[in-house]
Write a protein that holds these residues in place. Structure first.
Motif, short mmCIF file in Angstrom:
data_model
loop_
_atom_site.label_atom_id
_atom_site.label_comp_id
_atom_site.label_asym_id
_atom_site.label_seq_id
_atom_site.Cartn_x
_atom_site.Cartn_y
_atom_site.Cartn_z
N ASP A 27 69.00 51.00 48.29
CA ASP A 27 69.48 51.95 47.27
C ASP A 27 70.93 52.35 47.57
OD1 ASP A 27 67.07 51.91 45.95
OD2 ASP A 27 66.30 53.73 46.90
N GLU A 28 71.23 52.57 48.85
CA GLU A 28 72.58 52.97 49.25
C GLU A 28 73.56 51.83 48.98
OE1 GLU A 28 75.47 55.56 50.45
OE2 GLU A 28 73.33 55.94 50.09
N LEU A 29 73.16 50.58 49.26
CA LEU A 29 74.01 49.43 48.96
C LEU A 29 74.27 49.30 47.47
CD1 LEU A 29 72.74 46.54 51.30
CD2 LEU A 29 74.81 47.92 51.52
N ASP A 30 73.25 49.55 46.66
CA ASP A 30 73.42 49.50 45.21
C ASP A 30 74.47 50.49 44.74
OD1 ASP A 30 71.51 47.56 45.07
OD2 ASP A 30 69.91 48.86 44.35
N LYS A 31 74.45 51.70 45.34
CA LYS A 31 75.43 52.72 44.95
C LYS A 31 76.84 52.31 45.34
CE LYS A 31 72.23 56.65 45.37
NZ LYS A 31 71.93 57.89 46.13
N ILE A 32 77.01 51.76 46.56
CA ILE A 32 78.32 51.36 47.05
C ILE A 32 78.90 50.23 46.21
CG2 ILE A 32 79.54 50.29 49.00
CD1 ILE A 32 77.57 51.79 50.84
N ASN A 33 78.06 49.22 45.91
CA ASN A 33 78.54 48.03 45.19
C ASN A 33 78.47 48.17 43.67
OD1 ASN A 33 79.09 46.37 47.52
ND2 ASN A 33 76.88 46.23 47.81
#
Length: 245
Positions: A221-227
């Motif tokens: 989920d955190e990677l989705d927000k960053i990218n």
């Protein structure tokens, strides 16, 4: 045919080319077949931009209006610069920034765009983001990640940044040359490899707990927000089975 790479960097009077900022330093370091050329085959010029630097930019590069006052204008070095980079592949960290300034300077002189003179432009920032999504990928961060010594970099300077970028690029692309080499093992090597594989302990597979899975999905989920896009791992996960009717 030899592969000629040019690692390029500029320093400018400010961040935004749209605000009338100009190039005040340019450096280009040559590499042929993954070997840096001698220093006399590098290009490094200070340029009188005809205006003061913005305070933030001055704090980064430290090149004062007084220091640059007797330096040549971009028009005076443009032929030398274009001849030096002609036909090469340009390697630039955050290429859109430098290319934007180069094309502005060339456009003011009616000399087209930098892409008209080189084979291609490669952006190492984009390369780094592909290799290290969600990580800091500034030149400093990459130097630390690849253990490139940057102790001599107290201020941003175009020449030292080019030299650091060349080392980082070599580290990022290490192993690519192996695609050109035949690694077919001999019969003796193949037999030894097979013997080593037969001696390995059986692979242990541990199923993740519910807590492990929750942490895994929180990380995605955190990677989705960053990218700002769905993480690749999610496309590889099996879809949940549809409930039976």
């Amino acid at each position: 045919m030899a592969q000629r790479l040019i690692f390029l960097d500029t320093e400018t009077t400010g961040l935004r080319v749209e605000d009338g900022n100009r190039i005040l330093e340019i450096a280009a370091v040559e590499m042929i077949d993954r070997k840096l050329s001698a220093p006399d085959r590098h290009l490094h010029r200070y340029i009188n931009p005809g205006r003061d630097s913005e305070e933030g930019a001055l704090n980064v590069h430290g090149l004062t209006t007084q220091f640059l006052a007797d330096k040549p204008k971009f028009a005076a070095i443009v032929d030398e610069f274009l001849e030096f980079v002609r036909g090469s592949e340009l390697i630039i960290h955050n290429a859109p920034f430098d290319v934007g300034y180069l094309n502005m300077e060339l456009g003011l002189l009616g000399r087209g765009k930098i892409e008209d003179y080189v084979e291609r432009v490669t952006d190492t920032l984009k390369m780094a983001k592909d290799l290290w999504p969600g990580k800091r990928n500034s030149l400093d961060a990459l130097c630390d990640r690849y253990e490139v010594d940057r102790s001599g970099r107290t201020l941003h300077g175009a020449l030292i940044d080019c030299e650091l970028l060349a080392e980082v690029y070599m580290a990022m692309t290490r192993g690519q040359d192996s695609l050109l080499i035949d690694f077919e093992p001999t019969k003796e090597e193949a037999a030894a490899n097979a013997a080593r594989r037969s001696m390995r302990a059986p692979l242990m597979i541990t199923q993740p707990s519910a807590e492990d899975l929750a942490l895994h999905h929180a990380y995605l989920d955190e990677l989705d927000k960053i990218n700002k896009a769905d993480c690749l791992w999610r496309t590889l996960e099996p879809k949940p089975a549809a409930p039976e009717a």
